[in-house]
Design a protein around this motif. Structure first.
Motif, PDB file in Angstrom:
ATOM      1  N   ALA A  33       0.805  -1.220   0.000  1.00 38.35           N
ATOM      2  CA  ALA A  33       0.000   0.000   0.000  1.00 38.35           C
ATOM      3  C   ALA A  33       0.837   1.268   0.000  1.00 38.35           C
ATOM      4  N   SER A  34       2.158   1.125   0.087  1.00 34.58           N
ATOM      5  CA  SER A  34       3.025   2.290   0.104  1.00 34.58           C
ATOM      6  C   SER A  34       4.257   2.012  -0.740  1.00 34.58           C
ATOM      7  N   LEU A  35       4.691   3.008  -1.514  1.00 35.40           N
ATOM      8  CA  LEU A  35       5.912   2.900  -2.312  1.00 35.40           C
ATOM      9  C   LEU A  35       6.856   4.027  -1.912  1.00 35.40           C
ATOM     10  N   ASP A  36       8.068   3.654  -1.517  1.00 35.08           N
ATOM     11  CA  ASP A  36       9.070   4.614  -1.069  1.00 35.08           C
ATOM     12  C   ASP A  36      10.328   4.401  -1.907  1.00 35.08           C
ATOM     13  N   VAL A  37      10.509   5.227  -2.941  1.00 42.67           N
ATOM     14  CA  VAL A  37      11.655   5.113  -3.842  1.00 42.67           C
ATOM     15  C   VAL A  37      12.635   6.223  -3.500  1.00 42.67           C
ATOM     16  N   ASP A  38      13.826   5.820  -3.053  1.00 43.06           N
ATOM     17  CA  ASP A  38      14.812   6.779  -2.560  1.00 43.06           C
ATOM     18  C   ASP A  38      16.161   6.479  -3.202  1.00 43.06           C
ATOM     19  N   SER A  39      16.765   7.468  -3.863  1.00 43.88           N
ATOM     20  CA  SER A  39      18.062   7.241  -4.507  1.00 43.88           C
ATOM     21  C   SER A  39      19.168   7.028  -3.503  1.00 43.88           C
ATOM     22  N   HIS A  40      18.916   7.331  -2.214  1.00 42.57           N
ATOM     23  CA  HIS A  40      19.917   7.102  -1.169  1.00 42.57           C
ATOM     24  C   HIS A  40      19.745   5.739  -0.500  1.00 42.57           C
ATOM     25  N   MET A  41      18.816   4.915  -0.967  1.00 40.78           N
ATOM     26  CA  MET A  41      18.511   3.689  -0.241  1.00 40.78           C
ATOM     27  C   MET A  41      19.687   2.707  -0.253  1.00 40.78           C
ATOM     28  N   ASP A  42      20.509   2.724  -1.292  1.00 46.25           N
ATOM     29  CA  ASP A  42      21.656   1.822  -1.296  1.00 46.25           C
ATOM     30  C   ASP A  42      22.617   2.161  -0.163  1.00 46.25           C
ATOM     31  N   ASP A  43      22.855   3.470   0.049  1.00 46.97           N
ATOM     32  CA  ASP A  43      23.729   3.891   1.137  1.00 46.97           C
ATOM     33  C   ASP A  43      23.116   3.562   2.497  1.00 46.97           C
ATOM     34  N   ALA A  44      21.796   3.653   2.601  1.00 47.11           N
ATOM     35  CA  ALA A  44      21.131   3.445   3.884  1.00 47.11           C
ATOM     36  C   ALA A  44      21.105   1.982   4.299  1.00 47.11           C
ATOM     37  N   VAL A  87      33.140  -9.258  -4.520  1.00 46.31           N
ATOM     38  CA  VAL A  87      34.066  -9.749  -5.539  1.00 46.31           C
ATOM     39  C   VAL A  87      33.699  -9.172  -6.903  1.00 46.31           C
ATOM     40  N   VAL A  88      32.383  -9.079  -7.183  1.00 48.05           N
ATOM     41  CA  VAL A  88      31.913  -8.563  -8.456  1.00 48.05           C
ATOM     42  C   VAL A  88      31.804  -7.048  -8.371  1.00 48.05           C
ATOM     43  N   VAL A  89      32.408  -6.360  -9.321  1.00 51.57           N
ATOM     44  CA  VAL A  89      32.332  -4.899  -9.375  1.00 51.57           C
ATOM     45  C   VAL A  89      31.270  -4.514 -10.396  1.00 51.57           C
ATOM     46  N   PHE A  90      30.237  -3.798  -9.927  1.00 55.17           N
ATOM     47  CA  PHE A  90      29.163  -3.385 -10.815  1.00 55.17           C
ATOM     48  C   PHE A  90      29.610  -2.183 -11.636  1.00 55.17           C
ATOM     49  N   VAL A  91      29.373  -2.232 -12.942  1.00 53.46           N
ATOM     50  CA  VAL A  91      29.785  -1.146 -13.812  1.00 53.46           C
ATOM     51  C   VAL A  91      28.694  -0.085 -13.946  1.00 53.46           C
ATOM     52  N   GLU A  92      27.452  -0.411 -13.511  1.00 55.39           N
ATOM     53  CA  GLU A  92      26.373   0.556 -13.610  1.00 55.39           C
ATOM     54  C   GLU A  92      26.589   1.707 -12.635  1.00 55.39           C
ATOM     55  N   THR A  93      26.239   2.901 -13.046  1.00 54.07           N
ATOM     56  CA  THR A  93      26.310   4.061 -12.162  1.00 54.07           C
ATOM     57  C   THR A  93      25.087   4.050 -11.246  1.00 54.07           C
ATOM     58  N   PRO A  94      25.117   4.777 -10.118  1.00 53.44           N
ATOM     59  CA  PRO A  94      23.935   4.840  -9.254  1.00 53.44           C
ATOM     60  C   PRO A  94      22.687   5.297  -9.998  1.00 53.44           C
ATOM     61  N   TRP A  95      22.823   6.257 -10.925  1.00 56.40           N
ATOM     62  CA  TRP A  95      21.649   6.712 -11.664  1.00 56.40           C
ATOM     63  C   TRP A  95      21.082   5.599 -12.535  1.00 56.40           C
ATOM     64  N   GLU A  96      21.935   4.855 -13.194  1.00 54.56           N
ATOM     65  CA  GLU A  96      21.464   3.771 -14.060  1.00 54.56           C
ATOM     66  C   GLU A  96      20.741   2.700 -13.252  1.00 54.56           C
ATOM     67  N   LYS A  97      21.260   2.377 -12.085  1.00 55.65           N
ATOM     68  CA  LYS A  97      20.599   1.376 -11.247  1.00 55.65           C
ATOM     69  C   LYS A  97      19.254   1.888 -10.743  1.00 55.65           C
ATOM     70  N   LEU A  98      19.228   3.159 -10.330  1.00 55.86           N
ATOM     71  CA  LEU A  98      17.963   3.740  -9.872  1.00 55.86           C
ATOM     72  C   LEU A  98      16.950   3.781 -11.008  1.00 55.86           C
ATOM     73  N   ARG A  99      17.394   4.174 -12.190  1.00 61.09           N
ATOM     74  CA  ARG A  99      16.485   4.261 -13.343  1.00 61.09           C
ATOM     75  C   ARG A  99      15.873   2.906 -13.659  1.00 61.09           C
ATOM     76  N   ASP A 100      16.696   1.876 -13.709  1.00 61.99           N
ATOM     77  CA  ASP A 100      16.187   0.543 -14.035  1.00 61.99           C
ATOM     78  C   ASP A 100      15.238   0.036 -12.956  1.00 61.99           C
ATOM     79  N   PHE A 101      15.613   0.252 -11.692  1.00 67.95           N
ATOM     80  CA  PHE A 101      14.791  -0.244 -10.598  1.00 67.95           C
ATOM     81  C   PHE A 101      13.448   0.477 -10.542  1.00 67.95           C
ATOM     82  N   ALA A 102      13.471   1.825 -10.570  1.00 72.27           N
ATOM     83  CA  ALA A 102      12.233   2.588 -10.433  1.00 72.27           C
ATOM     84  C   ALA A 102      11.285   2.334 -11.601  1.00 72.27           C
ATOM     85  N   THR A 103      11.825   2.241 -12.810  1.00 72.74           N
ATOM     86  CA  THR A 103      10.982   2.014 -13.981  1.00 72.74           C
ATOM     87  C   THR A 103      10.287   0.662 -13.903  1.00 72.74           C
ATOM     88  N   LYS A 104      11.039  -0.380 -13.572  1.00 69.92           N
ATOM     89  CA  LYS A 104      10.449  -1.719 -13.484  1.00 69.92           C
ATOM     90  C   LYS A 104       9.479  -1.826 -12.309  1.00 69.92           C
TER      91      LYS A 104
END
Length: 236
Positions: free
Chosen positions: A27-38, A48-65
């Protein structure tokens, strides 16, 4: 689940098969670009795996889906906080689309906070003409958003139960009045006029017969004033 951030709610799908789709009806959606840091465990060793996506790219993909697959007919609250230094041309278009999509769930509370490159996204039209409705919207809190005359018209005719309006650090363009027959709490803080050459003539007229509290925190360099405040005779 509604007390979790959107990312945490989606992660519950890994608990079991019966939890796989529960997040879709939260019933509630809370999308925060700082959530990874939190939510990151800073004491844990580096992955071990280094992600090549930038924070904006990850946020964009997550929020859109997230907004494409969420299936609740309406929300108690939709909160969107975006802070990014990316200046890609699609940043503001993406954010405006998320706001419009979140509003389509008819939230009772809508909270938008934009910072840095995402700042001053024009508030998209939320009226019935775009297929959305605000008949349930009781609390509206905006920070770092560009508001124009269309938004003023939306407040006047499209929010029949709005009680709490908070505008912080917003830019106003052809925004000259707030008219509401239900508004009880109003907050202005750090808002400025977009066209600074007209700053000395800029005024905002507030007509709110049910208003119980008002906070005007515009300081030096800001041009928003309350030229007229019409209160109910019962209010001291």
């Amino acid at each position: 689940m509604s007390y979790l951030t959107a990312r945490q709610a989606v992660q519950t799908c890994a608990l079991s098969r019966r939890w796989r789709n529960l997040w879709r009806s939260a019933a509630s959606l809370d999308v925060d670009s700082h959530m990874d840091d939190a939510t990151r465990d800073h004491a844990a060793p580096p992955p071990v795996v280094v992600f090549v996506e930038t924070p904006w790219e990850k946020l964009r993909d997550f929020a859109t889906k997230l907004l494409q697959h969420h299936s609740a007919p309406f929300l108690d609250r939709f909160r969107l906080r975006v802070s990014t230094y990316r200046h890609d041309g699609d940043v503001k278009a993406e954010v405006a689309g998320w706001i419009l999509r979140g509003a389509s769930y008819r939230p009772a509370a809508l909270e938008i906070s934009l910072e840095h490159a995402a700042r001053y996204v024009t508030m998209p039209p939320l009226g019935t003409g775009t297929g959305t409705t605000s008949s349930r919207l009781a609390r509206l809190r905006l920070s770092g958003v560009l508001l124009d005359g269309g938004f003023a018209s939306y407040l006047r005719t499209g929010c029949p139960v709005l009680r709490d309006l908070e505008l912080k650090g917003c830019a106003l363009d052809d925004f000259e009045e707030i008219v509401s027959g239900t508004l009880k709490s109003l907050t202005f803080y750090g808002c400025t006029a977009k066209r600074r050459r007209n700053a000395d003539k800029w005024r905002v007229r507030v007509t709110a017969p049910c208003l119980l509290s008002i906070a005007n925190g515009c300081g030096w360099g800001n041009v928003i004033t309350l030229s007229t405040l019409l209160l109910s005779p019962q209010i001291d």
